[in-house]
Design a protein around this motif. Structure first.
Motif, mmCIF file in Angstrom:
data_model
loop_
_atom_site.group_PDB
_atom_site.id
_atom_site.type_symbol
_atom_site.label_atom_id
_atom_site.label_comp_id
_atom_site.label_asym_id
_atom_site.label_seq_id
_atom_site.Cartn_x
_atom_site.Cartn_y
_atom_site.Cartn_z
ATOM 1 N N LEU A 1 0.421 -1.260 -0.010
ATOM 2 C CA LEU A 1 -0.058 -0.493 0.299
ATOM 3 C C LEU A 1 0.597 1.485 -0.163
ATOM 4 N N GLU A 2 1.999 1.274 0.296
ATOM 5 C CA GLU A 2 3.018 2.756 0.349
ATOM 6 C C GLU A 2 2.722 2.884 -0.320
ATOM 7 N N LEU A 3 2.933 2.502 -1.951
ATOM 8 C CA LEU A 3 3.228 3.027 -3.544
ATOM 9 C C LEU A 3 1.903 4.288 -3.239
ATOM 10 N N PRO A 4 0.841 3.089 -3.289
ATOM 11 C CA PRO A 4 -1.155 4.000 -3.588
ATOM 12 C C PRO A 4 -1.009 5.561 -2.859
ATOM 13 N N ILE A 5 -0.317 4.639 -1.723
ATOM 14 C CA ILE A 5 -0.450 5.755 -0.116
ATOM 15 C C ILE A 5 -0.095 7.532 -1.178
ATOM 16 N N THR A 6 1.322 7.618 -1.298
ATOM 17 C CA THR A 6 2.028 8.478 -1.312
ATOM 18 C C THR A 6 1.804 8.742 -2.369
ATOM 19 N N GLY A 7 0.363 8.377 -3.253
ATOM 20 C CA GLY A 7 0.399 8.550 -4.705
ATOM 21 C C GLY A 7 -0.925 9.580 -4.267
ATOM 22 N N VAL A 8 -1.580 9.116 -3.205
ATOM 23 C CA VAL A 8 -3.263 10.150 -2.888
ATOM 24 C C VAL A 8 -2.153 11.541 -2.090
ATOM 25 N N VAL A 9 -1.630 10.757 -1.337
ATOM 26 C CA VAL A 9 -0.634 12.011 -0.535
ATOM 27 C C VAL A 9 -0.658 13.335 -1.100
ATOM 28 N N SER A 10 0.500 12.846 -2.316
ATOM 29 C CA SER A 10 0.983 13.920 -3.128
ATOM 30 C C SER A 10 0.435 14.821 -3.884
ATOM 31 N N ARG A 11 -0.527 14.634 -3.447
ATOM 32 C CA ARG A 11 -1.539 16.328 -3.393
ATOM 33 C C ARG A 11 -2.175 17.311 -2.945
ATOM 34 N N TYR A 12 -1.260 16.977 -1.772
ATOM 35 C CA TYR A 12 -1.769 17.714 -0.827
ATOM 36 C C TYR A 12 -0.073 18.205 -0.103
ATOM 37 N N ARG A 13 -1.017 19.706 0.434
ATOM 38 C CA ARG A 13 0.764 20.328 1.015
ATOM 39 C C ARG A 13 1.419 19.629 1.824
ATOM 40 N N PRO A 14 3.263 19.118 1.868
ATOM 41 C CA PRO A 14 3.542 17.746 2.518
ATOM 42 C C PRO A 14 4.171 18.440 3.949
ATOM 43 N N GLU A 15 3.688 19.225 4.212
ATOM 44 C CA GLU A 15 3.655 20.572 5.959
ATOM 45 C C GLU A 15 2.787 19.075 6.276
ATOM 46 N N TYR A 16 1.372 19.597 5.565
ATOM 47 C CA TYR A 16 0.146 19.180 6.032
ATOM 48 C C TYR A 16 -0.080 17.940 6.723
#
Length: 415
Positions: free
Chosen positions: A281-296
């Motif tokens: 799941l790490e790669l798919p989840i990384t793809g999801v969170v990549s849309r948002y500001r990294p600090e948050y």
């Protein structure tokens, strides 16, 4: 000194899936190298078993681990300096070749002081490559959030696959011969160096007189000047606290499993669940969170990790403990790739190695101090450890958030 991170992913950035497909060959080369290296990375896992089989006491084994931990902190600092000084490729080759040679002589060592010294040196040399490898990834991709995350996502995936395979291979070798175990480790390190030395080339850069002047100025900057970057310092402190929290999965969790009457096999199943989730799941989840500001993303991920591990102290059965593993593994997957990718946005181009080196120092400090502090606090009372874990998770999340002044500056409209 830091460049301002973007408030959100740019609308013109490629999707994460497209960024993965468009990764340059250098990312795949360094990921292949780390896969080989991790498959043969047996020494850190089996050194305690090796020493106890030789008749060393638990205290002696602890001393060896402690010296190795100090060596790893130093190795990251040295590696960051070398990555910016002599280049990424030769820093990695130097690390791999020296680690290979030192590991190969381990079975022939006799007195404990010599073993301590050599393991300490291996701690240094085995970490020198890390800042350089991270710098290779950042050099190879465009300076966008999606590209950086895709590169570190692939690299992390290779590390996790290698670690999973390495545990199995190492167990087989250790049951047969520790000489074969250490020689296998040495061969894997050497192959890592060969892959990088033969296939990898440092990224070409267009040069000008101004670039030469800037390079000379940057090389004159030491770690003291780099640490004047307040955003970097907050990030490093966050890393120390976050790693202290996460390492309790190998300290507090097994202690709790034993306390509630579960077995070593049960602990192995819980850690196996964590590894399986990360691989799938790490790669798919990384793809999801990549849309948002990294600090948050980092703040929420660290908070989830802290809460998940703190809840361990309230659970007594495998079903409930498995649920907590799901929680803190989700936090791990949210933060693992994005942390170094975000750090890449902070570093000036010719100081990437030193920034990544300091990240390695913070990482190894947290993972090194975590077992010592965690074990001591657990001896006082299990509740004290889980309360400390929760507080450290909350603090690491708070340190991810931008300072108010910086946040207000980002929100001001352009004139």
């Amino acid at each position: 000194m830091s460049t301002a991170p973007p408030t959100r992913s740019g609308v013109d950035e490629p999707r994460f899936r497209d960024a993965l497909r468009g990764l340059p060959g250098r990312v795949w080369i360094i990921s292949l190298g780390i896969l080989v290296n991790q498959i043969g990375n047996f020494l850190p896992v089996f050194i305690v078993l090796y020493l106890t089989e030789r008749g060393c006491s638990a205290g002696a084994a602890g001393l060896v681990l402690g010296v190795s931990g100090v060596g790893k902190v130093l190795g990251n600092a040295v590696g960051g300096y070398l990555a910016d000084g002599i280049g990424r490729r030769w820093t990695i080759v130097l690390s791999a070749v020296t680690t290979s040679g030192l590991t190969a002589i381990m079975p022939s060592l006799g007195p404990l002081p010599i073993i301590v010294a050599v393991v300490g040196l291996i701690g240094v040399t085995s970490q020198i490559y890390r800042p350089a490898a991270a710098a290779v990834l950042l050099d190879s991709v465009a300076a966008t959030n999606q590209q950086r995350l895709a590169a570190f996502g692939v690299f992390r995936f290779a590390m996790n696959v290698g670690a999973a395979l390495g545990g199995v291979v190492g167990g087989v070798l250790a049951s047969t011969s520790y000489v074969g175990l250490f020689l296998g480790n040495a061969v894997a390190c050497l192959l890592f160096g060969v892959v990088v030395g033969v296939l990898l080339r440092d990224a070409p850069k267009a040069r000008s007189d101004q670039d030469d002047a800037d390079t000379q100025a940057d090389r004159a900057v030491g770690y003291r000047q780099v640490l004047a970057d307040r955003t970097l310092v907050r990030f490093l402190l966050m890393t120390v606290f976050a790693e202290f929290v996460y390492i309790q999965s190998t300290v507090g969790l097994p202690l709790h499993v034993s306390t509630v009457g579960l077995s070593e096999r049960d602990f192995g199943l819980l850690i196996g669940l964590n590894g399986l989730l990360v691989l799938v799941l790490e790669l798919p989840i990384t793809g999801v969170v990549s849309r948002y500001r990294p600090e948050y993303v980092l703040a929420i991920g660290n908070l989830i990790t802290g809460v998940g591990l703190a809840l361990t102290g309230f659970m007594t059965g495998m079903v409930l403990l498995s649920a907590t593993v799901l929680v803190w593994t989700l936090g791990e997957m949210m933060t693992s790739s994005i942390s170094q990718a975000y750090l890449g946005s902070l570093a000036p181009p010719r100081m990437v190695g030193r920034y990544q080196g300091l990240h390695g120092v913070a990482y190894t400090t947290g993972t090194g101090a975590g077992p010592l502090i965690g074990g001591a606090v657990y001896a006082i009372g299990p509740w004290a450890l889980w309360a400390l874990v929760g507080a450290a998770g909350l603090l690491s999340a708070q340190l991810c958030l931008p300072r108010r002044r910086a946040a207000s500056t980002v929100l001001e409209p352009d004139s």
